[in-house]
Design an enzyme around this catalytic site. Structure first.
Site, PDB file in Angstrom:
ATOM      1  N   GLY A 187     -10.012  -4.601  -2.727  1.00 41.19           N
ATOM      2  CA  GLY A 187      -8.896  -3.529  -2.831  1.00 41.19           C
ATOM      3  C   GLY A 187      -8.249  -3.415  -0.821  1.00 41.19           C
ATOM      4  O   GLY A 187      -8.829  -4.577  -0.608  1.00 41.19           O
ATOM      5  N   CYS A 188      -7.999  -2.607  -0.270  1.00 38.12           N
ATOM      6  CA  CYS A 188      -7.661  -2.550   0.840  1.00 38.12           C
ATOM      7  C   CYS A 188      -8.816  -2.813   1.631  1.00 38.12           C
ATOM      8  O   CYS A 188     -10.090  -2.045   1.175  1.00 38.12           O
ATOM      9  CB  CYS A 188      -6.860  -1.213   1.339  1.00 38.12           C
ATOM     10  SG  CYS A 188      -6.945  -0.054   2.777  1.00 38.12           S
ATOM     11  N   PHE A 189      -8.759  -3.856   3.004  1.00 35.56           N
ATOM     12  CA  PHE A 189      -9.711  -3.757   3.680  1.00 35.56           C
ATOM     13  C   PHE A 189      -9.830  -2.750   4.730  1.00 35.56           C
ATOM     14  O   PHE A 189     -11.057  -2.736   5.028  1.00 35.56           O
ATOM     15  CB  PHE A 189      -9.079  -5.172   4.124  1.00 35.56           C
ATOM     16  CG  PHE A 189      -8.244  -5.364   4.772  1.00 35.56           C
ATOM     17  CD1 PHE A 189      -7.736  -4.787   5.375  1.00 35.56           C
ATOM     18  CD2 PHE A 189      -7.526  -6.695   5.190  1.00 35.56           C
ATOM     19  CE1 PHE A 189      -6.268  -3.863   5.936  1.00 35.56           C
ATOM     20  CE2 PHE A 189      -6.361  -6.881   5.590  1.00 35.56           C
ATOM     21  CZ  PHE A 189      -5.081  -5.745   6.493  1.00 35.56           C
ATOM     22  N   ARG A 228       0.549  -1.510   0.077  1.00 39.30           N
ATOM     23  CA  ARG A 228      -0.327  -0.381   0.225  1.00 39.30           C
ATOM     24  C   ARG A 228       0.614   1.226  -0.421  1.00 39.30           C
ATOM     25  O   ARG A 228       2.108   1.400   0.816  1.00 39.30           O
ATOM     26  CB  ARG A 228      -1.194  -0.375   1.763  1.00 39.30           C
ATOM     27  CG  ARG A 228      -1.909   0.914   1.231  1.00 39.30           C
ATOM     28  CD  ARG A 228      -2.597   0.508   2.604  1.00 39.30           C
ATOM     29  NE  ARG A 228      -3.210   0.235   1.943  1.00 39.30           N
ATOM     30  CZ  ARG A 228      -3.315  -1.012   3.028  1.00 39.30           C
ATOM     31  NH1 ARG A 228      -2.467  -1.590   3.665  1.00 39.30           N
ATOM     32  NH2 ARG A 228      -4.367  -2.219   2.651  1.00 39.30           N
TER      33      ARG A 228
END
Length: 239
Positions: free
Chosen positions: A59-61, A3
Site C-alpha cells: 500500500g501507500c509507502f 491516492r
C-alpha cells in the site's frame, strides 16, 4: 487510481478533523486496516551477517516506511518504487497505475538484531492486509499491491514458506495475495515522500491510516518497537 487524501472527502474531513489534533494518541481501533496477531515464521534466513536488505510493498509507502522506521534493528527505511523501470520511477507516473511499479520501501537491517522472518511477520501483521488485491485502505491500483521483492534465493524460500504457513493456519478470512519475486531494482522516491509519517503526523490521511499501524507495532511487537524512528533526513535521496 491515485491516492485519495481523506481531506478531499467532506464526510471524512469533518470526522477526522478533531482526531488529527491528537494523532499520536490514536488507538489501533481507528486503523483503516486492522492488525492481525500471527505466528512467527517456521522458516527463517540463517547465518546472515552484515547489513541486509528487504524490499516490501504494502500500500501507500508512507505507512510502510513509518512502521519500519520504528522497528528495532532497522538502520534505514526508504520509500520508493519497485517493479518497473527507472524512466517511470516518478510519483505522478506511478500514481496512474500503468508503470508496473509498486510503492515500496527498501529496508536496511542488522540481522543480529532482527531477522528477515521477523520483518515479514511485522509486514503481514501490522503493516497491511495481505488479502487485499491491488488496494489498501482508501488506495486502489496495482501501485498499491502487496509484494515481496526478494534479494536472495533464501529470502524467497522464507517468504514462500511463510505465506503457505499463514494460509494453512487460516489466520486470515481470505487467502494471501502477496506476490513474491526477485528484486530487479529499487528507485528511491522523491524527497518530499521521505519520513512523511514523522513530519506530518496530524495530516488526516496519516492520522487515520498510518499512525495506528505504528501504535499496533508498539502493542503487538513491544520488544521490537523503537520510540525513536530511524529517519533518512540526512541521507541524500535521488530518483
Amino acid at each position: 487510481m491515485t491516492r485519495r487524501p481523506l481531506s478531499r472527502f467532506p464526510i471524512y474531513a469533518a470526522a477526522i478533523g478533531l482526531l488529527a489534533i491528537s494523532a499520536i494518541n490514536l488507538t489501533p481501533s481507528l486503523a483503516a486496516e486492522e492488525a492481525v496477531t500471527i505466528p512467527p515464521p517456521a522458516v527463517d534466513v540463517q547465518n546472515a551477517s552484515g547489513i541486509q536488505t528487504a524490499v516490501l510493498a504494502g500500500g501507500c509507502f508512507w505507512g510502510v516506511q513509518g512502521v519500519f522506521q520504528h522497528t528495532k534493528g532497522v538502520v534505514n527505511a526508504v520509500s520508493g518504487y519497485s517493479g518497473g523501470i527507472k524512466a517511470n520511477a516518478d510519483y505522478h507516473l506511478v500514481s496512474t497505475g500503468t508503470t508496473g511499479h509498486a510503492e515500496s520501501v527498501e529496508i536496511k537491517y542488522d540481522p543480529k538484531k532482527i531477522s528477515y522472518g521477523k520483518i515479514l511477520q511485522i509486514f503481514f501483521s501490522v503493516v497491511h492486509d495481505p488479502t487485499q488485491l491491488n488496494r489498501q485502505g482508501p488506495d486502489t491500483g496495482t501501485q498499491y499491491r502487496s509484494a515481496i521483492f526478494t534479494t536472495s534465493d533464501e529470502q524467497k524460500k522464507v517468504a514462500d514458506a511463510y505465506i503457505a504457513q499463514l494460509n494453512s493456519a487460516g489466520v486470515y478470512k481470505k487467502p494471501i495475495v502477496t506476490k513474491v519475486g526477485p528484486l530487479q531494482a529499487f528507485f528511491a522516491a522523491e524527497g518530499y515522500h521521505q519520513d512523511y509519517l514523522t513530519l506530518h503526523p496530524s495530516q488526516p490521511y496519516i492520522a487515520y491510516n498510518d499512525i495506528p499501524k505504528v501504535e499496533n507495532l508498539k502493542k503487538l511487537f513491544a520488544e521490537d518497537y523503537s520510540e525513536k524512528p530511524a529517519l533518512v533526513s540526512d541521507i541524500k535521496v535521488t530518483n
